[in-house]
Design a protein around this motif. Structure first.
Motif, PDB file in Angstrom:
ATOM      1  N   VAL A 139      86.477  64.566  28.319  1.00 11.01           N
ATOM      2  CA  VAL A 139      87.854  64.790  27.873  1.00 11.01           C
ATOM      3  C   VAL A 139      88.544  63.434  27.754  1.00 11.01           C
ATOM      4  N   LYS A 140      89.651  63.396  27.043  1.00 10.41           N
ATOM      5  CA  LYS A 140      90.406  62.152  26.934  1.00 10.41           C
ATOM      6  C   LYS A 140      91.004  61.768  28.286  1.00 10.41           C
ATOM      7  N   PRO A 141      91.109  60.482  28.566  1.00  6.03           N
ATOM      8  CA  PRO A 141      91.803  60.076  29.794  1.00  6.03           C
ATOM      9  C   PRO A 141      93.278  60.430  29.661  1.00  6.03           C
ATOM     10  N   GLY A 142      93.920  60.659  30.793  1.00  3.62           N
ATOM     11  CA  GLY A 142      95.307  61.089  30.756  1.00  3.62           C
ATOM     12  C   GLY A 142      96.274  60.159  31.466  1.00  3.62           C
ATOM     13  N   LEU A 143      97.524  60.210  31.013  1.00  2.00           N
ATOM     14  CA  LEU A 143      98.580  59.483  31.697  1.00  2.00           C
ATOM     15  C   LEU A 143      98.792  60.092  33.078  1.00  2.00           C
ATOM     16  N   THR A 144      98.521  61.391  33.182  1.00  2.00           N
ATOM     17  CA  THR A 144      98.525  62.072  34.475  1.00  2.00           C
ATOM     18  C   THR A 144      97.355  63.050  34.507  1.00  2.00           C
ATOM     19  N   GLY A 145      97.135  63.669  35.661  1.00  2.00           N
ATOM     20  CA  GLY A 145      96.021  64.601  35.815  1.00  2.00           C
ATOM     21  C   GLY A 145      95.950  65.137  37.232  1.00  2.00           C
ATOM     22  N   GLU A 146      94.847  65.774  37.546  1.00  2.00           N
ATOM     23  CA  GLU A 146      94.677  66.384  38.866  1.00  2.00           C
ATOM     24  C   GLU A 146      94.863  65.382  40.000  1.00  2.00           C
ATOM     25  N   TRP A 147      94.223  64.208  39.880  1.00  2.00           N
ATOM     26  CA  TRP A 147      94.259  63.285  41.006  1.00  2.00           C
ATOM     27  C   TRP A 147      95.639  62.666  41.191  1.00  2.00           C
ATOM     28  N   GLN A 148      96.399  62.529  40.093  1.00  2.00           N
ATOM     29  CA  GLN A 148      97.735  61.967  40.223  1.00  2.00           C
ATOM     30  C   GLN A 148      98.683  62.914  40.954  1.00  2.00           C
ATOM     31  N   VAL A 149      98.565  64.220  40.702  1.00  2.00           N
ATOM     32  CA  VAL A 149      99.485  65.167  41.332  1.00  2.00           C
ATOM     33  C   VAL A 149      98.987  65.631  42.693  1.00  2.00           C
ATOM     34  N   ASN A 150      97.744  65.291  43.029  1.00  2.00           N
ATOM     35  CA  ASN A 150      97.187  65.705  44.318  1.00  2.00           C
ATOM     36  C   ASN A 150      96.798  64.504  45.176  1.00  2.00           C
ATOM     37  N   GLY A 151      97.693  63.529  45.229  1.00  2.00           N
ATOM     38  CA  GLY A 151      97.440  62.412  46.113  1.00  2.00           C
ATOM     39  C   GLY A 151      97.717  61.049  45.529  1.00  2.00           C
ATOM     40  N   ARG A 152      97.556  60.908  44.203  1.00  2.00           N
ATOM     41  CA  ARG A 152      97.737  59.620  43.548  1.00  2.00           C
ATOM     42  C   ARG A 152      96.989  58.525  44.290  1.00  2.00           C
ATOM     43  N   SER A 153      97.680  57.489  44.779  1.00  2.00           N
ATOM     44  CA  SER A 153      96.990  56.350  45.376  1.00  2.00           C
ATOM     45  C   SER A 153      96.405  56.646  46.756  1.00  2.00           C
ATOM     46  N   THR A 154      96.720  57.811  47.348  1.00  2.00           N
ATOM     47  CA  THR A 154      96.150  58.143  48.662  1.00  2.00           C
ATOM     48  C   THR A 154      94.712  58.617  48.545  1.00  2.00           C
ATOM     49  N   VAL A 155      94.288  58.961  47.314  1.00  2.00           N
ATOM     50  CA  VAL A 155      92.900  59.373  47.091  1.00  2.00           C
ATOM     51  C   VAL A 155      92.069  58.111  46.900  1.00  2.00           C
ATOM     52  N   LYS A 156      91.205  57.818  47.864  1.00  2.00           N
ATOM     53  CA  LYS A 156      90.481  56.547  47.839  1.00  2.00           C
ATOM     54  C   LYS A 156      88.966  56.712  47.765  1.00  2.00           C
ATOM     55  N   ASN A 157      88.523  57.934  47.584  1.00  2.00           N
ATOM     56  CA  ASN A 157      87.093  58.177  47.445  1.00  2.00           C
ATOM     57  C   ASN A 157      86.802  58.574  46.000  1.00  2.00           C
ATOM     58  N   PHE A 158      85.978  57.794  45.341  1.00  2.00           N
ATOM     59  CA  PHE A 158      85.699  58.033  43.928  1.00  2.00           C
ATOM     60  C   PHE A 158      85.147  59.426  43.672  1.00  2.00           C
ATOM     61  N   GLU A 159      84.291  59.916  44.561  1.00  2.00           N
ATOM     62  CA  GLU A 159      83.712  61.244  44.359  1.00  2.00           C
ATOM     63  C   GLU A 159      84.777  62.332  44.409  1.00  2.00           C
ATOM     64  N   ASP A 160      85.841  62.103  45.198  1.00  2.00           N
ATOM     65  CA  ASP A 160      86.945  63.065  45.227  1.00  2.00           C
ATOM     66  C   ASP A 160      87.667  63.090  43.890  1.00  2.00           C
ATOM     67  N   ILE A 161      87.831  61.905  43.292  1.00  2.00           N
ATOM     68  CA  ILE A 161      88.466  61.824  41.974  1.00  2.00           C
ATOM     69  C   ILE A 161      87.605  62.520  40.930  1.00  2.00           C
ATOM     70  N   VAL A 162      86.296  62.307  41.000  1.00  2.00           N
ATOM     71  CA  VAL A 162      85.374  62.966  40.070  1.00  2.00           C
ATOM     72  C   VAL A 162      85.489  64.478  40.200  1.00  2.00           C
ATOM     73  N   ASP A 163      85.510  64.973  41.426  1.00  2.00           N
ATOM     74  CA  ASP A 163      85.629  66.417  41.657  1.00  2.00           C
ATOM     75  C   ASP A 163      86.915  66.957  41.041  1.00  2.00           C
ATOM     76  N   MET A 164      88.013  66.229  41.228  1.00  2.00           N
ATOM     77  CA  MET A 164      89.296  66.673  40.669  1.00  2.00           C
ATOM     78  C   MET A 164      89.252  66.672  39.144  1.00  2.00           C
ATOM     79  N   ASP A 165      88.636  65.636  38.569  1.00  2.00           N
ATOM     80  CA  ASP A 165      88.533  65.561  37.111  1.00  2.00           C
ATOM     81  C   ASP A 165      87.720  66.726  36.543  1.00  2.00           C
ATOM     82  N   LEU A 166      86.647  67.076  37.228  1.00  2.00           N
ATOM     83  CA  LEU A 166      85.812  68.181  36.753  1.00  2.00           C
ATOM     84  C   LEU A 166      86.506  69.524  36.962  1.00  2.00           C
ATOM     85  N   GLN A 167      87.301  69.629  38.039  1.00  2.00           N
ATOM     86  CA  GLN A 167      88.091  70.843  38.254  1.00  2.00           C
ATOM     87  C   GLN A 167      89.087  71.016  37.114  1.00  2.00           C
TER      88      GLN A 167
END
Length: 202
Positions: free
Chosen positions: A146-174
């Motif tokens: 999908v296209k990258p977004g100005l916002t998305g799952e990881w931005q609204v569910n933690g933003r900079s507090t999400v520091k594990n790449f695999e967590d970001i991947v999971d959110m992106d796939l969700q």
């Protein structure tokens, strides 16, 4: 091809949102330019190559929040994140005005230009850098369906507090699994609330 990549409704929302966002950006640019010159003289904008849909490279734009030679000093800063991302909550390269811009997410406003051009969407996945993508494992490539977004799952569910790449991947796939135009609108509204509250900002 993911359905969002060919959705005319999504593209229409992107165009309308980008035009509104660019109008706001034009108004904000003047005080940001003045404050930036006082804090750290130099250009108001910062650009960097990122990877978009299917890995296609594009130039992303932001208001500059770091010192001018920040990229050359990156190796001097400790990475506090895990995986193929770089984060440091107290990054010394960030200027005084830059911390304000990041806390309020104003540094992201020029990305509305990327949305208008079609490189990005209002809602999508976090746009990775080429060096990050070069180290991807096979399942990570699904993020780029999908296209990258100005916002998305990881931005609204933690933003900079999400520091594990695999967590970001999971959110992106969700996001990809849940996607619909209505869901995009929900995430846009949630993003506005997060930005107003300053939740999880750098």
């Amino acid at each position: 091809m993911h359905a969002s990549a060919s959705s005319r409704a999504k593209r229409f929302i992107d165009i309308v949102g980008a035009l509104v966002g660019l109008g706001i950006t034009a108004i904000i640019a003047i005080p940001v330019a003045i404050a930036s010159c006082i804090s750290d003289p130099g250009g108001i904008f910062y650009s960097q190559i990122r990877c978009g849909y299917k890995g296609k490279p594009f130039r992303i734009w932001k208001f500059r929040s770091m010192v001018r030679d920040a990229d050359q000093k990156k190796h001097l800063v400790q990475n506090q994140a895990s995986g193929f991302i770089f984060k440091n909550e107290n990054d010394p390269r960030i200027t005084r005005i830059g911390r304000f811009l990041r806390r309020t997410s104003l540094d992201e406003l020029p990305q509305f230009w990327n949305v208008l051009k079609g490189d990005m969407s209002l809602v999508g996945t976090r746009p990775p850098t080429p060096d990050e993508v070069a180290r991807y494992n096979p399942h990570h490539w699904r993020r780029l369906d999908v296209k990258p977004g100005l916002t998305g799952e990881w931005q609204v569910n933690g933003r900079s507090t999400v520091k594990n790449f695999e967590d970001i991947v999971d959110m992106d796939l969700q996001y990809q699994d849940k996607w619909s135009v209505t869901y995009d609108l929900q995430l846009i509204l949630k993003t506005i609330l997060v930005v107003v509250k300053g939740s999880g900002a750098c």
